[in-house]
Design an enzyme around this catalytic site. Sequence first.
Site, PDB file in Angstrom:
ATOM      1  N   LYS A  13       3.030  -7.556  -3.875  1.00  0.00           N
ATOM      2  CA  LYS A  13       2.477  -7.466  -4.740  1.00  0.00           C
ATOM      3  C   LYS A  13       2.222  -5.590  -5.200  1.00  0.00           C
ATOM      4  O   LYS A  13       2.396  -5.810  -6.772  1.00  0.00           O
ATOM      5  CB  LYS A  13       0.667  -7.323  -3.692  1.00  0.00           C
ATOM      6  CG  LYS A  13      -0.246  -8.806  -3.969  1.00  0.00           C
ATOM      7  CD  LYS A  13      -1.276  -8.387  -3.268  1.00  0.00           C
ATOM      8  CE  LYS A  13      -1.442  -7.069  -2.040  1.00  0.00           C
ATOM      9  NZ  LYS A  13      -0.831  -7.891  -0.672  1.00  0.00           N
ATOM     10  N   ARG A  88     -11.052  -8.387  -2.177  1.00  0.00           N
ATOM     11  CA  ARG A  88      -9.859  -8.561  -0.565  1.00  0.00           C
ATOM     12  C   ARG A  88     -11.172  -9.681  -0.024  1.00  0.00           C
ATOM     13  O   ARG A  88     -11.165  -9.559   0.887  1.00  0.00           O
ATOM     14  CB  ARG A  88      -9.690  -7.234   0.021  1.00  0.00           C
ATOM     15  CG  ARG A  88      -8.621  -6.882   0.516  1.00  0.00           C
ATOM     16  CD  ARG A  88      -8.480  -6.285   0.925  1.00  0.00           C
ATOM     17  NE  ARG A  88      -7.051  -5.764   1.583  1.00  0.00           N
ATOM     18  CZ  ARG A  88      -5.592  -5.364   1.262  1.00  0.00           C
ATOM     19  NH1 ARG A  88      -5.866  -5.054  -0.003  1.00  0.00           N
ATOM     20  NH2 ARG A  88      -4.464  -5.200   1.832  1.00  0.00           N
ATOM     21  N   ARG A 122      10.103  -2.176   6.492  1.00  0.00           N
ATOM     22  CA  ARG A 122       9.379  -1.955   5.030  1.00  0.00           C
ATOM     23  C   ARG A 122       9.418   0.023   4.947  1.00  0.00           C
ATOM     24  O   ARG A 122       9.184   0.744   5.559  1.00  0.00           O
ATOM     25  CB  ARG A 122       8.292  -2.036   4.020  1.00  0.00           C
ATOM     26  CG  ARG A 122       7.944  -1.008   2.823  1.00  0.00           C
ATOM     27  CD  ARG A 122       6.433  -1.226   2.499  1.00  0.00           C
ATOM     28  NE  ARG A 122       5.908  -1.583   2.859  1.00  0.00           N
ATOM     29  CZ  ARG A 122       4.205  -2.137   2.995  1.00  0.00           C
ATOM     30  NH1 ARG A 122       4.478  -2.927   1.707  1.00  0.00           N
ATOM     31  NH2 ARG A 122       3.411  -2.545   3.888  1.00  0.00           N
ATOM     32  N   ARG A 164      -4.053  -7.473   9.690  1.00  0.00           N
ATOM     33  CA  ARG A 164      -3.677  -7.706   8.671  1.00  0.00           C
ATOM     34  C   ARG A 164      -3.828  -8.865   7.938  1.00  0.00           C
ATOM     35  O   ARG A 164      -4.492  -9.381   7.111  1.00  0.00           O
ATOM     36  CB  ARG A 164      -2.591  -6.509   7.760  1.00  0.00           C
ATOM     37  CG  ARG A 164      -3.106  -5.015   7.894  1.00  0.00           C
ATOM     38  CD  ARG A 164      -2.019  -3.862   7.502  1.00  0.00           C
ATOM     39  NE  ARG A 164      -1.490  -4.505   6.104  1.00  0.00           N
ATOM     40  CZ  ARG A 164      -0.136  -4.085   5.975  1.00  0.00           C
ATOM     41  NH1 ARG A 164       0.748  -3.068   7.076  1.00  0.00           N
ATOM     42  NH2 ARG A 164       0.324  -3.732   4.862  1.00  0.00           N
TER      43      ARG A 164
HETATM   44  P1  AP5 Z   1       5.403  -4.734  -1.429  1.00  0.00           P
HETATM   45  O1  AP5 Z   1       5.215  -5.328  -3.097  1.00  0.00           O
HETATM   46  O2  AP5 Z   1       5.070  -3.204  -0.915  1.00  0.00           O
HETATM   47  O3  AP5 Z   1       4.322  -6.082  -0.753  1.00  0.00           O
HETATM   48  P2  AP5 Z   1       2.241  -5.806  -1.031  1.00  0.00           P
HETATM   49  O4  AP5 Z   1       2.084  -7.087  -1.019  1.00  0.00           O
HETATM   50  O5  AP5 Z   1       2.399  -5.103  -1.979  1.00  0.00           O
HETATM   51  O6  AP5 Z   1       2.029  -5.649   0.295  1.00  0.00           O
HETATM   52  P3  AP5 Z   1       1.037  -4.203   1.250  1.00  0.00           P
HETATM   53  O7  AP5 Z   1       1.469  -4.505   2.713  1.00  0.00           O
HETATM   54  O8  AP5 Z   1       1.109  -2.923   0.591  1.00  0.00           O
HETATM   55  O9  AP5 Z   1      -0.314  -5.044   1.122  1.00  0.00           O
HETATM   56  P4  AP5 Z   1      -1.338  -4.465   1.964  1.00  0.00           P
HETATM   57  O10 AP5 Z   1      -2.233  -5.699   1.365  1.00  0.00           O
HETATM   58  O11 AP5 Z   1      -1.113  -5.250   3.524  1.00  0.00           O
HETATM   59  O12 AP5 Z   1      -1.714  -2.862   1.812  1.00  0.00           O
HETATM   60  P5  AP5 Z   1      -2.713  -2.374   0.713  1.00  0.00           P
HETATM   61  O13 AP5 Z   1      -2.227  -0.898   0.618  1.00  0.00           O
HETATM   62  O14 AP5 Z   1      -3.156  -2.978  -0.005  1.00  0.00           O
HETATM   63  O15 AP5 Z   1       6.633  -5.506  -0.792  1.00  0.00           O
HETATM   64  C1  AP5 Z   1       6.655  -5.040   1.108  1.00  0.00           C
HETATM   65  C2  AP5 Z   1       8.036  -5.297   1.342  1.00  0.00           C
HETATM   66  O16 AP5 Z   1       9.132  -6.734   0.790  1.00  0.00           O
HETATM   67  C3  AP5 Z   1       8.925  -4.241   0.352  1.00  0.00           C
HETATM   68  O17 AP5 Z   1       9.915  -4.021   1.653  1.00  0.00           O
HETATM   69  C4  AP5 Z   1       9.484  -4.865  -0.270  1.00  0.00           C
HETATM   70  O18 AP5 Z   1      10.715  -4.442  -0.785  1.00  0.00           O
HETATM   71  C5  AP5 Z   1       9.699  -6.057   0.167  1.00  0.00           C
HETATM   72  N1  AP5 Z   1      10.264  -6.875  -1.066  1.00  0.00           N
HETATM   73  C6  AP5 Z   1       8.701  -7.745  -2.266  1.00  0.00           C
HETATM   74  N2  AP5 Z   1       8.797  -8.538  -2.773  1.00  0.00           N
HETATM   75  C7  AP5 Z   1      10.377  -9.001  -2.276  1.00  0.00           C
HETATM   76  C8  AP5 Z   1      11.053 -10.349  -2.853  1.00  0.00           C
HETATM   77  N3  AP5 Z   1      10.853 -11.042  -4.048  1.00  0.00           N
HETATM   78  N4  AP5 Z   1      12.245 -10.864  -2.223  1.00  0.00           N
HETATM   79  C9  AP5 Z   1      12.386  -9.537  -0.819  1.00  0.00           C
HETATM   80  N5  AP5 Z   1      11.699  -8.677  -0.129  1.00  0.00           N
HETATM   81  C10 AP5 Z   1      11.021  -7.971  -1.217  1.00  0.00           C
HETATM   82  O19 AP5 Z   1      -4.090  -2.164   1.920  1.00  0.00           O
HETATM   83  C11 AP5 Z   1      -3.538  -0.425   2.838  1.00  0.00           C
HETATM   84  C12 AP5 Z   1      -5.013  -0.995   3.841  1.00  0.00           C
HETATM   85  O20 AP5 Z   1      -5.421  -0.279   2.579  1.00  0.00           O
HETATM   86  C13 AP5 Z   1      -5.791  -2.034   3.780  1.00  0.00           C
HETATM   87  O21 AP5 Z   1      -5.595  -2.531   5.012  1.00  0.00           O
HETATM   88  C14 AP5 Z   1      -7.106  -2.344   4.218  1.00  0.00           C
HETATM   89  O22 AP5 Z   1      -7.328  -1.227   5.496  1.00  0.00           O
HETATM   90  C15 AP5 Z   1      -7.813  -0.392   3.299  1.00  0.00           C
HETATM   91  N6  AP5 Z   1      -7.883  -1.681   1.884  1.00  0.00           N
HETATM   92  C16 AP5 Z   1      -6.838  -2.007   1.126  1.00  0.00           C
HETATM   93  N7  AP5 Z   1      -7.559  -2.498  -0.290  1.00  0.00           N
HETATM   94  C17 AP5 Z   1      -8.236  -2.516   0.527  1.00  0.00           C
HETATM   95  C18 AP5 Z   1      -9.988  -3.188  -0.063  1.00  0.00           C
HETATM   96  N8  AP5 Z   1     -10.135  -3.589  -1.541  1.00  0.00           N
HETATM   97  N9  AP5 Z   1     -10.809  -3.659   0.787  1.00  0.00           N
HETATM   98  C19 AP5 Z   1     -11.236  -3.304   1.381  1.00  0.00           C
HETATM   99  N10 AP5 Z   1      -9.854  -2.363   2.699  1.00  0.00           N
HETATM  100  C20 AP5 Z   1      -9.049  -2.213   1.855  1.00  0.00           C
HETATM  101 MG    MG Z   2       1.038  -3.018  -1.684  1.00  0.00          MG
END
Ligand code: AP5
Ligand code: MG
Length: 213
Positions: A13, A88, A122, A164
């Site tokens: 994402k 979410r 990552r 997660r």
């Molecule tokens: P990356 O692009 O970083 O993946 P992502 O989908 O953004 O993953 P996140 O870990 O950021 O998602 P998340 O939903 O767990 O975390 P968030 O910060 O939202 O890519 C991942 C890896 O893959 C990288 O190494 C990249 O280089 C590689 N990659 C990407 N695309 C690729 C491809 N095509 N091919 C190969 N490699 C690739 O949330 C964190 C925490 O915050 C949650 O756990 C929760 O506690 C809280 N939170 C956030 N939003 C809410 C909400 N709406 N409600 C309640 N709590 C929330």
């Molecule tokens: Mg992210």
Amino acid sequence: MNLILLGAPGAGKGTQATKIAERYGLVHISTGDIFRANIKNGTEIGLLAKSYTDKGELVPDEVTVAIVKDRLTWPDCEKGYLLDGFPRNLYQAEALDTFAKIDGVVNINIDHKLLMDRLCGRRVCRDCGESYHVSTLNGATKCARCGGELYQRKDDNPETVGARLAVYNEQTAPLIDYYTQKGIIHNFTGTEAPAEVLFEEVKRVLDGLLNTL
Ligand code: AP5
Ligand code: MG
């Protein structure tokens, strides 16, 4: 154009969000980034959020919804925005419907077997937020884009990633049906590497969507 990015943790994402926001001039709003910034600055929201993000659980809906509702009133959102990591669960999606008009949902489907390695490997830039995978860094510790320091997110460890993914399956995956019923979802496969390949497909679909607005 107002968009939502949907997908499991590690689906890509954040990686696609940077590219989409740049191409279409949208404001990138990541609730995860907002919580991490608050944790870093030691705010009240940060203190609360930390107890949830460290365990891979969702921060309470009232807090998260209030943050997004406020953020969408900022003048920069008039040019369009991209929500990354919000909504979410069903509660957040229904709340969002009361204060936003969403034009499209970009859903990144991915084989969950890939996610553990992607997330535990990552590394993220402290300054610009760019994501890398250790396997492609060749030992580099600085961001190729801006020179910032690379670090590992505290929730990118096997135990928290497992939590997660469970939260995603139970609470977030049902949103695919929710937006399918609304007829605004666009499905992609995030397995393709590198991320530029996926972005080419996303661009084709979003260029088409933009023409209809
Ligand atoms: P990356 O692009 O970083 O993946 P992502 O989908 O953004 O993953 P996140 O870990 O950021 O998602 P998340 O939903 O767990 O975390 P968030 O910060 O939202 O890519 C991942 C890896 O893959 C990288 O190494 C990249 O280089 C590689 N990659 C990407 N695309 C690729 C491809 N095509 N091919 C190969 N490699 C690739 O949330 C964190 C925490 O915050 C949650 O756990 C929760 O506690 C809280 N939170 C956030 N939003 C809410 C909400 N709406 N409600 C309640 N709590 C929330
Ligand atoms: Mg992210």
